[in-house]
Design a protein around this motif. Structure first.
Motif, PDB file in Angstrom:
ATOM      1  N   ALA A  36       0.830  -1.208   0.000  1.00 34.99           N
ATOM      2  CA  ALA A  36       0.000   0.000   0.000  1.00 34.99           C
ATOM      3  C   ALA A  36       0.863   1.255   0.000  1.00 34.99           C
ATOM      4  CB  ALA A  36      -0.927  -0.010   1.212  1.00 34.99           C
ATOM      5  N   LEU A  40       0.554   4.151  -2.813  1.00 33.48           N
ATOM      6  CA  LEU A  40       0.178   5.505  -2.433  1.00 33.48           C
ATOM      7  C   LEU A  40       1.182   6.530  -2.929  1.00 33.48           C
ATOM      8  CD1 LEU A  40      -1.100   4.797   1.186  1.00 33.48           C
ATOM      9  CD2 LEU A  40      -2.457   5.824  -0.646  1.00 33.48           C
ATOM     10  N   TYR A  45      -5.270   8.748  -4.639  1.00 36.27           N
ATOM     11  CA  TYR A  45      -6.503   8.042  -4.285  1.00 36.27           C
ATOM     12  C   TYR A  45      -7.422   8.989  -3.516  1.00 36.27           C
ATOM     13  CZ  TYR A  45      -4.044   3.775  -5.597  1.00 36.27           C
ATOM     14  OH  TYR A  45      -3.361   2.827  -6.302  1.00 36.27           O
ATOM     15  N   CYS A  48      -9.041   5.356   1.326  1.00 35.27           N
ATOM     16  CA  CYS A  48      -8.410   4.058   1.554  1.00 35.27           C
ATOM     17  C   CYS A  48      -9.289   3.213   2.465  1.00 35.27           C
ATOM     18  CB  CYS A  48      -7.041   4.217   2.220  1.00 35.27           C
ATOM     19  SG  CYS A  48      -5.735   4.802   1.147  1.00 35.27           S
ATOM     20  N   VAL A  75      -9.695   7.658   5.485  1.00 33.16           N
ATOM     21  CA  VAL A  75      -9.372   6.247   5.675  1.00 33.16           C
ATOM     22  C   VAL A  75     -10.484   5.584   6.480  1.00 33.16           C
ATOM     23  CG1 VAL A  75      -7.747   4.601   6.679  1.00 33.16           C
ATOM     24  CG2 VAL A  75      -6.884   6.698   5.615  1.00 33.16           C
TER      25      VAL A  75
END
Length: 451
Positions: A36, A40, A45, A48, A75
């Motif tokens: 990840a 990233l 993005y 998450c 997140v």
């Protein structure tokens, strides 16, 4: 929208990937925290989804790294373990939400969309706060349908001198709209002169508007220029026109008809060259029916009507309004508050501003004073102390009613409404209610709520 899914179980990754794709959401998958991290660094993005228990770098460690590296996307922590301590730890480290396996795929998609939307609003506010134009003091901003229609009307009348009547509740920004009309008009280089009719004693109002000649009455030692003359070549804004006494209304009607005034004590009428904009928070039609406002004056004023809706009916405008207000407050108070946390912005957007934009300004001014960091947090927003006269009257009416609710019923109703607004998210509901998440959970158990 693009989401990064981080989970060590292939079937869970594939399942979430399919759920998201069915809703048109693009996603990438990472099998562990290290993978990840690499993804990233290479790709942007919008959010998450992070599993809590993974070999090597677990979910909490990944969240810590995400925040340390400055990634700002929301997140959501996902776990097969429903321990409340895990949720608390995840939220403390920077997760915006927590969901337990097995989860409802529709609920997951709803939560993702809500968090991404909140982050996009936050980014917009910060961009507006940093880069907004210098002419932000009027704060005539918004993307709601109502504001767009008002802007269209202003554009339509920009090359006319038609009289305008602006109506709306106190604090909605009637003078803001009046100034925008002036700034967009043929007389934008002229003066903008405003007078609050209700703020001037009745015995002085006529002389303030028309002026007077030397010796017109006892104490008139010198000639005084009235508001109509001062506004020549520009705009005269008659605020709270509904407070104008009937005895003066006929004289204002004559001015609008003849476009001429005579100073008190004078004998020679003078032409006036000012656009007239009037505003009121009262129902002028009802006042006409009650004989408190002249019907002929009403029709003279009501050439172009602009109705400003209350802020609670156009909540989509709150982020942009907040950005403009925050920028002005930073400049005036010498602060450097960059924006709002996602939760703080969401709380503002959920609040019913019975005091309208004026209430929002007061809340943000206090928040800027007490903010410790670069962003305004939920704790900086004193919404409970922000109660308008209208809302006080509503509370009083409920308390006085024979069917008034008990304190228990009121608590139950508040909890149910908060959870409904946040679609079951107990963390956000607790923040809105001003209590801890643990207290909310205890209340749900105490009242036997099946939520």
């Amino acid at each position: 929208m693009k989401i990064l899914i981080v989970d060590d179980e292939p079937n869970i990754r594939d399942l979430m990937h399919r759920y998201l794709s069915l809703d048109g959401i693009e996603s990438d998958c990472a099998e562990n925290g290290l993978s990840a991290q690499r993804m990233l660094k290479l790709n942007p993005y919008d959010a998450c989804l992070v599993d809590l228990k993974m070999p090597g770098m677990d979910g909490l460690s990944l969240i810590v790294w995400i925040r340390q590296e400055g990634f700002r996307m929301p997140v959501i922590m996902i776990s097969a373990h429903g321990d409340i301590s895990d949720a608390v730890s995840a939220l403390k480290e920077g997760a915006q939400d927590y969901i337990v396996k097995p989860f409802d795929p529709e609920e997951l998609v709803i939560r993702i969309k809500k968090l991404v939307e909140a982050q996009n609003l936050r980014n917009l506010v910060e961009s507006e706060t940093r880069n907004g134009g210098d002419n932000d003091k009027h704060l005539f901003v918004g993307e709601s349908l109502a504001i767009k229609k008002i802007k269209e009307v202003i554009t339509r009348i920009s090359e006319t001198s038609s009289t305008v009547l602006i109506t709306g509740e106190s604090g909605t920004g009637k003078e803001v709209v009046a100034r925008e009309i002036h700034a967009s008009s043929l007389v934008e280089e002229g003066p903008f002169v405003a007078i609050n009719i209700g703020g001037v004693p009745e015995n002085l109002l006529e002389s303030e508007l028309f002026g007077y000649e030397k010796g017109a009455f006892t104490g008139a030692a010198n000639r005084k220029t009235g508001m109509f003359e001062l506004a020549s070549g520009g705009t005269l804004f008659l605020d709270e026109i509904g407070d104008m006494p009937l005895s003066l209304q006929v004289k204002i009607l004559r001015v609008l008809q003849d476009r001429r005034i005579t100073r008190l004590g004078g004998t020679s009428p003078m032409p006036i060259n000012a656009r007239i904009i009037a505003a009121t928070n009262k129902d002028l039609e009802q006042m006409v029916r009650d004989g408190k406002f002249r019907e002929d004056l009403f029709y003279r004023l009501n050439v172009v009507r602009i109705q400003i809706p209350p802020l609670r009916e156009r909540k989509e405008d709150i982020p942009l309004l907040s950005a403009g207000i925050l920028k002005r407050l930073n400049r005036e108070m010498g602060h450097k508050v960059s924006g709002f946390s996602s939760d703080a912005l969401q709380v503002l957007c959920n609040h019913d501003f019975f005091g309208n934009v004026r209430e929002l300004e007061n809340i943000l001014e206090r928040a800027v004073i007490f903010a410790d960091g670069e962003e305004i947090q939920t704790d900086d927003l004193d919404l409970r102390g922000s109660v308008s006269i209208q809302s006080q009257e509503k509370v009083a009416a409920i308390v006085d009613a024979p069917e008034a609710k008990s304190l228990r019923d009121a608590e139950v109703e508040a909890i149910i409404h908060a959870l409904h607004r946040w679609e079951g998210n107990r963390t956000h509901a607790a923040e809105e209610l001003g209590i801890s998440r643990r207290t909310l959970i205890n209340k749900i158990a105490e009242y036997g709520l099946n939520l």
